[in-house]
Design a protein around this motif. Structure first.
Motif, PDB file in Angstrom:
ATOM      1  N   LYS A 261       0.840  -1.201   0.000  1.00 31.15           N
ATOM      2  CA  LYS A 261       0.000   0.000   0.000  1.00 31.15           C
ATOM      3  C   LYS A 261       0.878   1.255   0.000  1.00 31.15           C
ATOM      4  CE  LYS A 261      -4.374  -1.467   1.841  1.00 31.15           C
ATOM      5  NZ  LYS A 261      -4.230  -2.940   1.889  1.00 31.15           N
ATOM      6  N   LEU A 262       1.959   1.183   0.754  1.00 33.38           N
ATOM      7  CA  LEU A 262       2.890   2.315   0.791  1.00 33.38           C
ATOM      8  C   LEU A 262       3.463   2.561  -0.605  1.00 33.38           C
ATOM      9  CD1 LEU A 262       4.827   4.385   2.048  1.00 33.38           C
ATOM     10  CD2 LEU A 262       6.314   2.501   2.694  1.00 33.38           C
ATOM     11  N   PRO A 308      13.980   3.644   2.908  1.00 36.00           N
ATOM     12  CA  PRO A 308      14.649   3.085   1.735  1.00 36.00           C
ATOM     13  C   PRO A 308      13.642   2.570   0.716  1.00 36.00           C
ATOM     14  CG  PRO A 308      14.937   1.680   3.659  1.00 36.00           C
ATOM     15  CD  PRO A 308      14.313   2.942   4.126  1.00 36.00           C
ATOM     16  N   ASP A 309      14.158   2.204  -0.403  1.00 33.64           N
ATOM     17  CA  ASP A 309      13.323   1.748  -1.495  1.00 33.64           C
ATOM     18  C   ASP A 309      12.282   0.730  -1.019  1.00 33.64           C
ATOM     19  OD1 ASP A 309      12.882   1.449  -4.456  1.00 33.64           O
ATOM     20  OD2 ASP A 309      13.228  -0.624  -3.821  1.00 33.64           O
ATOM     21  N   THR A 310      11.027   1.015  -1.284  1.00 37.74           N
ATOM     22  CA  THR A 310       9.957   0.176  -0.745  1.00 37.74           C
ATOM     23  C   THR A 310       9.930  -1.201  -1.397  1.00 37.74           C
ATOM     24  OG1 THR A 310       8.758   2.206  -0.357  1.00 37.74           O
ATOM     25  CG2 THR A 310       7.516   0.193  -0.137  1.00 37.74           C
ATOM     26  N   GLY A 311      10.270  -1.268  -2.679  1.00 42.17           N
ATOM     27  CA  GLY A 311      10.320  -2.557  -3.370  1.00 42.17           C
ATOM     28  C   GLY A 311      11.315  -3.487  -2.677  1.00 42.17           C
ATOM     29  N   GLU A 312      12.451  -2.918  -2.322  1.00 45.83           N
ATOM     30  CA  GLU A 312      13.490  -3.672  -1.623  1.00 45.83           C
ATOM     31  C   GLU A 312      12.975  -4.179  -0.271  1.00 45.83           C
ATOM     32  OE1 GLU A 312      17.312  -1.668  -0.298  1.00 45.83           O
ATOM     33  OE2 GLU A 312      17.466  -1.609  -2.484  1.00 45.83           O
ATOM     34  N   ARG A 313      12.244  -3.327   0.409  1.00 49.02           N
ATOM     35  CA  ARG A 313      11.711  -3.702   1.720  1.00 49.02           C
ATOM     36  C   ARG A 313      10.704  -4.835   1.583  1.00 49.02           C
ATOM     37  NH1 ARG A 313       9.512   1.589   4.487  1.00 49.02           N
ATOM     38  NH2 ARG A 313       9.109   0.181   6.233  1.00 49.02           N
ATOM     39  N   ILE A 314       9.861  -4.765   0.548  1.00 49.04           N
ATOM     40  CA  ILE A 314       8.858  -5.822   0.361  1.00 49.04           C
ATOM     41  C   ILE A 314       9.555  -7.160   0.125  1.00 49.04           C
ATOM     42  CG2 ILE A 314       7.013  -6.643  -1.166  1.00 49.04           C
ATOM     43  CD1 ILE A 314       6.293  -3.631  -1.606  1.00 49.04           C
ATOM     44  N   GLU A 315      10.599  -7.145  -0.702  1.00 52.46           N
ATOM     45  CA  GLU A 315      11.333  -8.389  -0.984  1.00 52.46           C
ATOM     46  C   GLU A 315      11.974  -8.948   0.276  1.00 52.46           C
ATOM     47  OE1 GLU A 315      14.176  -7.925  -4.158  1.00 52.46           O
ATOM     48  OE2 GLU A 315      12.599  -7.071  -5.434  1.00 52.46           O
ATOM     49  N   ALA A 316      12.610  -8.077   1.051  1.00 51.32           N
ATOM     50  CA  ALA A 316      13.278  -8.536   2.272  1.00 51.32           C
ATOM     51  C   ALA A 316      12.262  -9.115   3.253  1.00 51.32           C
ATOM     52  CB  ALA A 316      14.040  -7.381   2.915  1.00 51.32           C
ATOM     53  N   ALA A 317      11.093  -8.457   3.364  1.00 47.70           N
ATOM     54  CA  ALA A 317      10.060  -8.936   4.289  1.00 47.70           C
ATOM     55  C   ALA A 317       9.530 -10.294   3.838  1.00 47.70           C
ATOM     56  CB  ALA A 317       8.927  -7.910   4.386  1.00 47.70           C
ATOM     57  N   ALA A 318       9.290 -10.433   2.529  1.00 47.46           N
ATOM     58  CA  ALA A 318       8.750 -11.702   2.012  1.00 47.46           C
ATOM     59  C   ALA A 318       9.753 -12.840   2.232  1.00 47.46           C
ATOM     60  CB  ALA A 318       8.405 -11.561   0.533  1.00 47.46           C
TER      61      ALA A 318
END
Ligand SMILES: [Zn+2]
Length: 510
Positions: A261-262, A308-318
């Motif tokens: 969502k972010l 930081p880059d949100t795409g990167e955060r989503i990948e790290a969280a997943a």
């Protein structure tokens, strides 16, 4: 003294200014965080294992829960009191905290009267979430994820001295930029007043300089709102947040859907950021006064810093969920409880009325502010009839339309609200100072200082007014205090402590 961080609201940052930086470079140097982040270290065990069970150790930068709340009240646009929502957030935090194994964590949740998609936490454990976020959340797990991320910053002791210093400097610089803009607007207003014009047209003589200032300030607005936490701290907060969600019985996917969502919000706002720049440029070409006002509003809303880059955060969280919480990923998110809460009459009306108030504030930028007043009146009704923010917007719209009785009544409601808005005090100080009622203006400045945790923000006002009232030694004492307690504010305080003729009219209304 601020320690704020945004889980979200990259909207106002990250876009690189191409404006003229003359005169801004030295001002900016030292304020910007170093770039080139190191690659984050590999995570081989759950983050939660890094926490030491037992009583919470107070951070060195903590100033006390109540004092922190008072200071935060003095920044931005105030808090929203909405009991069912606050109780729900407190309940979620209690569950998250229990799972952490850390006890006696201080602080409480706070809803901010801010339209941005934003959240931050402080060393005192207070967790701030903006109203602008709530309509987008689909379930309780996403709200829990936002709170878990902020709580994780607190538990991991991320609010260190460096962060406090950097953030304070950035905010001080922003404040300074906003004060400069206001001063300029006031000068234009006064110039127009002399010629008898109701609203100043762009003074052609100063157009060039104004445009340059607008550009510089836009640049500052963008550049100063840089990430306060580093990339690795953000990642740690996401990942510990996931552990906390799981141990509290939520779905870990609350974190990834929240981050998605972010990302959508950032995409949408990157566009509107471009639109904003275009709008600003076009407006500035025709009417500098309105352009400055647009910018002023943006600066007031900008309590934000980017992550930081949100795409990167989503990948790290997943990847983290796959590695440590694959079994919990199948949990159904708590959608019903969240919908039930949002539909509770008390919560629903507050949510709806704040959306109206934010809308009214946007409508204030239009040449015709009558729609803004209509919207603002609806916003300041029912459950929010005595809330500061909606009444503040009513006052602004009514003032623009020359409806001074309505404006005065709205300001009175706003100033006596349970949750005050600092801007209301600024308005009261300015209105009285303009009428040369400096003693009353000083009284409001002192009340503001007391109400907002003795924040340095009010020191220049108080010093200037003491000077105007001929209380030179009191002004000197306060200036000395300012120099010692808030070195970053020294220049503003010293400028305020000059003979009145030099600074006459330097503190305008918004
Ligand atoms: Zn964060």
């Amino acid at each position: 003294m601020k320690r704020r961080v945004l889980l979200c609201a990259a909207a106002l940052c990250g876009c690189s200014g191409t404006g003229d930086k003359q005169g801004g470079a030295s001002f900016l140097s030292g304020l910007l965080p170093a770039s080139t982040p190191a690659p984050p270290p590999a995570i081989d065990r759950p983050m939660i294992e890094r926490l030491k069970p037992g009583p919470y150790t107070k951070a060195a930068t903590a100033i006390g829960v109540e004092k922190d709340l008072a200071r935060q009240r003095g920044e931005g646009l105030g808090f929203v009191s909405a009991r069912p929502l606050e109780e729900t957030m407190a309940g979620i935090i209690a569950k998250l905290a229990k799972g952490s194994g850390v006890t006696d964590i201080p602080g409480r949740p706070v809803l901010l009267a801010n339209p941005q998609y934003a959240a931050y936490s402080t060393a005192d454990g207070n967790l701030y979430v903006s109203m602008g976020w709530l309509p987008y959340l689909e379930n309780e797990d996403e709200l829990a994820a936002a709170l878990a991320h902020e709580l994780a910053h607190v538990l991991l002791m991320h609010h260190g001295a460096d962060l406090v210093m950097n953030t304070q400097k950035r905010l001080q610089a922003l404040h300074e930029a906003a004060v400069n803009l206001k001063t300029q607007r006031q000068a234009e207003k006064q110039a127009a007043g002399k010629t008898g014009a109701a609203q100043p047209a762009a003074p052609s003589r100063s157009d060039q300089r104004d445009l340059k200032n607008v550009k510089l300030a836009t640049d500052l607005g963008d550049k100063l709102l840089m990430p306060a936490f580093n990339r690795n701290q953000e990642r740690e907060a996401d990942l510990l947040g996931i552990d906390l969600l799981v141990s509290a019985g939520y779905s870990p996917l609350g974190m990834t859907t929240l981050l998605e969502k972010l990302r959508e919000y950032e995409k949408k706002n990157r566009q509107s950021e471009e639109e904003f720049t275009q709008q600003l440029t076009e407006t500035a070409a025709q009417d500098t006064w309105r352009a400055l006002k647009l910018l002023g509003r943006k600066l007031t809303d900008s309590i934000s810093v980017a992550h930081p880059d949100t795409g990167e955060r989503i990948e790290a969280a997943a990847a983290y969920i796959d590695k440590f919480h694959a079994d919990a990923a199948g949990r159904a998110p708590a959608s019903e409880s969240w919908q039930r809460l949002k539909q509770q009459p008390a919560a629903q009306e507050v949510l709806h009325n704040y959306q109206l108030a934010f809308e009214a504030r946007r409508q204030l930028d239009a040449p015709d502010v009558r729609p803004a007043l209509v919207t603002a009146r609806s916003a300041a009704s029912g459950a929010t009839a005595t809330h500061a923010y909606p009444n503040w917007v009513v006052a602004k719209a009514a003032t623009r339309l020359g409806q001074h009785n309505e404006a005065a009544a709205a300001l009175e409601r706003a100033v006596s609200a349970d949750e005050p808005v600092a801007e209301v005090y600024s308005e009261l100080i300015a209105v009285n100072e303009q009428r040369n009622r400096n003693d009353i203006a000083l009284k409001w400045a002192e009340q503001a200082s007391a109400r907002f945790g003795d924040s340095v923000r009010w020191m220049p006002d108080r010093i200037r007014l003491l000077r105007k009232l001929g209380r030179v030694s009191d002004a000197n004492t306060l200036t000395a205090r300012c120099t010692v307690e808030a070195p970053d504010w020294r220049r503003l305080c010293q400028e305020a402590n000059t003979p009145p003729t030099a600074t006459a009219g330097a503190k305008p209304a918004r």
